[in-house]
Design a protein around this motif. Structure first.
Motif, PDB file in Angstrom:
ATOM      1  N   VAL A  66       0.872  -1.211   0.053  1.00  0.00           N
ATOM      2  CA  VAL A  66      -0.140  -0.057   0.230  1.00  0.00           C
ATOM      3  C   VAL A  66       0.940   1.247  -0.130  1.00  0.00           C
ATOM      4  O   VAL A  66       1.978   1.227   0.736  1.00  0.00           O
ATOM      5  CB  VAL A  66      -0.843   0.014   1.222  1.00  0.00           C
ATOM      6  CG1 VAL A  66      -1.694   1.252   1.251  1.00  0.00           C
ATOM      7  CG2 VAL A  66      -1.876  -1.089   1.256  1.00  0.00           C
ATOM      8  N   LEU A  67       0.690   2.243  -0.796  1.00  0.00           N
ATOM      9  CA  LEU A  67       1.209   3.519  -0.921  1.00  0.00           C
ATOM     10  C   LEU A  67       0.210   4.602  -0.296  1.00  0.00           C
ATOM     11  O   LEU A  67      -0.813   4.603  -0.664  1.00  0.00           O
ATOM     12  CB  LEU A  67       1.615   3.950  -2.436  1.00  0.00           C
ATOM     13  CG  LEU A  67       2.711   3.149  -3.042  1.00  0.00           C
ATOM     14  CD1 LEU A  67       3.190   3.571  -4.293  1.00  0.00           C
ATOM     15  CD2 LEU A  67       3.803   2.540  -1.955  1.00  0.00           C
ATOM     16  N   THR A  68       0.788   5.354   0.615  1.00  0.00           N
ATOM     17  CA  THR A  68       0.170   6.604   1.174  1.00  0.00           C
ATOM     18  C   THR A  68       0.874   7.592   0.894  1.00  0.00           C
ATOM     19  O   THR A  68       2.255   7.886   0.752  1.00  0.00           O
ATOM     20  CB  THR A  68      -0.187   6.321   2.558  1.00  0.00           C
ATOM     21  OG1 THR A  68       1.171   6.141   3.379  1.00  0.00           O
ATOM     22  CG2 THR A  68      -0.870   4.774   2.855  1.00  0.00           C
ATOM     23  N   THR A  70       1.904  12.095   1.933  1.00  0.00           N
ATOM     24  CA  THR A  70       2.493  12.372   3.379  1.00  0.00           C
ATOM     25  C   THR A  70       1.469  12.521   4.312  1.00  0.00           C
ATOM     26  O   THR A  70       1.638  12.557   5.661  1.00  0.00           O
ATOM     27  CB  THR A  70       3.381  13.545   3.342  1.00  0.00           C
ATOM     28  OG1 THR A  70       2.401  14.467   2.408  1.00  0.00           O
ATOM     29  CG2 THR A  70       4.605  13.255   2.486  1.00  0.00           C
ATOM     30  N   GLY A  71       0.090  12.782   3.969  1.00  0.00           N
ATOM     31  CA  GLY A  71      -0.843  13.037   4.726  1.00  0.00           C
ATOM     32  C   GLY A  71      -1.643  11.765   5.238  1.00  0.00           C
ATOM     33  O   GLY A  71      -2.632  11.663   5.994  1.00  0.00           O
ATOM     34  N   GLY A  72      -1.006  10.662   4.754  1.00  0.00           N
ATOM     35  CA  GLY A  72      -1.833   9.248   5.072  1.00  0.00           C
ATOM     36  C   GLY A  72      -2.760   8.920   4.528  1.00  0.00           C
ATOM     37  O   GLY A  72      -3.545   7.815   4.778  1.00  0.00           O
ATOM     38  N   ARG A  73      -3.095   9.274   3.281  1.00  0.00           N
ATOM     39  CA  ARG A  73      -4.220   8.947   2.321  1.00  0.00           C
ATOM     40  C   ARG A  73      -3.523   7.701   1.156  1.00  0.00           C
ATOM     41  O   ARG A  73      -2.431   8.068   0.831  1.00  0.00           O
ATOM     42  CB  ARG A  73      -4.507  10.278   1.545  1.00  0.00           C
ATOM     43  CG  ARG A  73      -5.856   9.678   0.304  1.00  0.00           C
ATOM     44  CD  ARG A  73      -6.479  11.197  -0.155  1.00  0.00           C
ATOM     45  NE  ARG A  73      -5.315  11.859  -0.822  1.00  0.00           N
ATOM     46  CZ  ARG A  73      -4.935  11.860  -2.050  1.00  0.00           C
ATOM     47  NH1 ARG A  73      -5.379  11.069  -2.839  1.00  0.00           N
ATOM     48  NH2 ARG A  73      -4.025  12.467  -2.682  1.00  0.00           N
ATOM     49  N   ALA A  74      -4.294   6.983   1.390  1.00  0.00           N
ATOM     50  CA  ALA A  74      -3.944   5.484   0.389  1.00  0.00           C
ATOM     51  C   ALA A  74      -4.142   6.017  -1.014  1.00  0.00           C
ATOM     52  O   ALA A  74      -5.233   6.307  -1.235  1.00  0.00           O
ATOM     53  CB  ALA A  74      -4.626   4.474   0.765  1.00  0.00           C
ATOM     54  N   VAL A  75      -3.194   5.655  -1.805  1.00  0.00           N
ATOM     55  CA  VAL A  75      -3.313   6.148  -3.430  1.00  0.00           C
ATOM     56  C   VAL A  75      -3.141   5.041  -4.031  1.00  0.00           C
ATOM     57  O   VAL A  75      -3.114   5.142  -5.351  1.00  0.00           O
ATOM     58  CB  VAL A  75      -2.417   7.277  -3.670  1.00  0.00           C
ATOM     59  CG1 VAL A  75      -2.919   8.691  -2.956  1.00  0.00           C
ATOM     60  CG2 VAL A  75      -0.723   6.910  -3.263  1.00  0.00           C
TER      61      VAL A  75
END
Length: 290
Positions: A66-68, A70-75
């Protein structure tokens, strides 16, 4: 562009982020999270920027990624797919299970914690019944925790041998090489890191009979040095057997080849593990007539 590659030879999961991306500068760098496929436990994370790559490896465990931002949103999320990313034996077992026209059953001797092994994906996918056996209590307890919610999985905490006699049990480290055959664990650990206990064991044929597995479809062995001994002791012959060859000596390896021919098996060896498959396995018979 984001790519995830599995180097099964080195047991590494590699994530590459192309230098041409559409991510906003305030979202960068991204963080790559590596999670076990069976438990979703995160084992490691690392920042990754455009034009770079990161990798993680450990044992034979494949990982989801999983890539997130810097704000922690999964993209981005990538899940391991055995039919695409599995090694040769893993794929062979997957397709073998799926090819059967009945509900299969199997036996795993040396299941560890259940987070790796050629058998894991058919079991977690609900495609087969399974009996999981391990001699080390910490790993066995983890396997129960990981698979205990599956009604088609049974658990046995025991050491399996050819004859059911009492043995010396050697364990240490993370438990990957716990064994009754001390030379194997000594390859990885010094004596001061090894715990030795006197234990009872159950013979492999007694185990099979006690749990009504005489007609099991598959057998998976990972018992650190005695895989060959257990195969040669078998009274009951499943259609498919997977075992570890890296700790088997040359003389016993040739004995297994002779046994396989005598008992109507073909063998494929991928270097670290091998698979035995009955010659009367129907898809093979069909393929040979084409």
């Amino acid at each position: 562009m984001i790519t995830v590659d599995y180097n099964r030879g080195e047991n590494k999961t590699v994530v590459t982020l192309d230098k041409f991306t559409l991510f906003r500068p305030e979202d960068l760098p991204l963080t790559a999270h590596f999670r076990k496929t069976i438990t979703n436990e995160e084992v490691w994370s690392s920042e990754i920027s455009p034009g770079t790559w990161v990798s993680w490896g450990g044992a034979e465990t494949p990982y989801n990624v999983v890539l997130t931002t810097t704000g922690g949103r999964a993209v981005f999320e990538h899940k391991y797919n055995v039919s695409q990313h599995g090694d040769t034996i893993e794929k062979l077992m997957w397709y073998f299970i799926r090819s059967l026209n009945h509900r299969p059953s199997g036996l795993v001797i040396g299941c560890h914690d259940g987070t790796f092994g050629h058998w894991t994906f058919p079991v977690i996918s609900g495609l087969t019944d399974a009996v999981l056996v391990d001699g080390s209590k910490p790993q066995f307890d983890e396997a129960v925790k990981n698979y205990g919610h599956m009604p088609y999985v049974k658990f046995i905490h025991d050491i399996i041998t050819t004859d059911g006699k009492e043995v010396e049990w050697f364990e240490g480290g993370e438990g990957f090489t716990d064994t009754i055959y001390k030379p194997v664990i000594n390859v990885f650990l010094t004596d001061d890191k090894i715990k030795q206990t006197h234990r009872t064991s159950t013979g492999i044929n007694e185990l099979i009979e006690k749990h009504s597995l005489q007609k099991m479809d598959w057998l998976h062995l990972d018992v650190e040095g005695i895989d060959g001994d257990l195969i040669l002791a078998l009274k009951y012959e499943p259609t498919l057997i997977i075992f570890e060859v890296m700790h088997i000596g040359q003389e016993q390896y040739y004995t297994i080849l002779d046994w396989a021919q005598e008992h109507n098996y073909r063998m494929f060896n991928d270097g670290g593990n091998a698979i035995l498959l009955k010659n009367n396995y129907e898809p093979w018979q069909t393929a040979s007539t084409k």
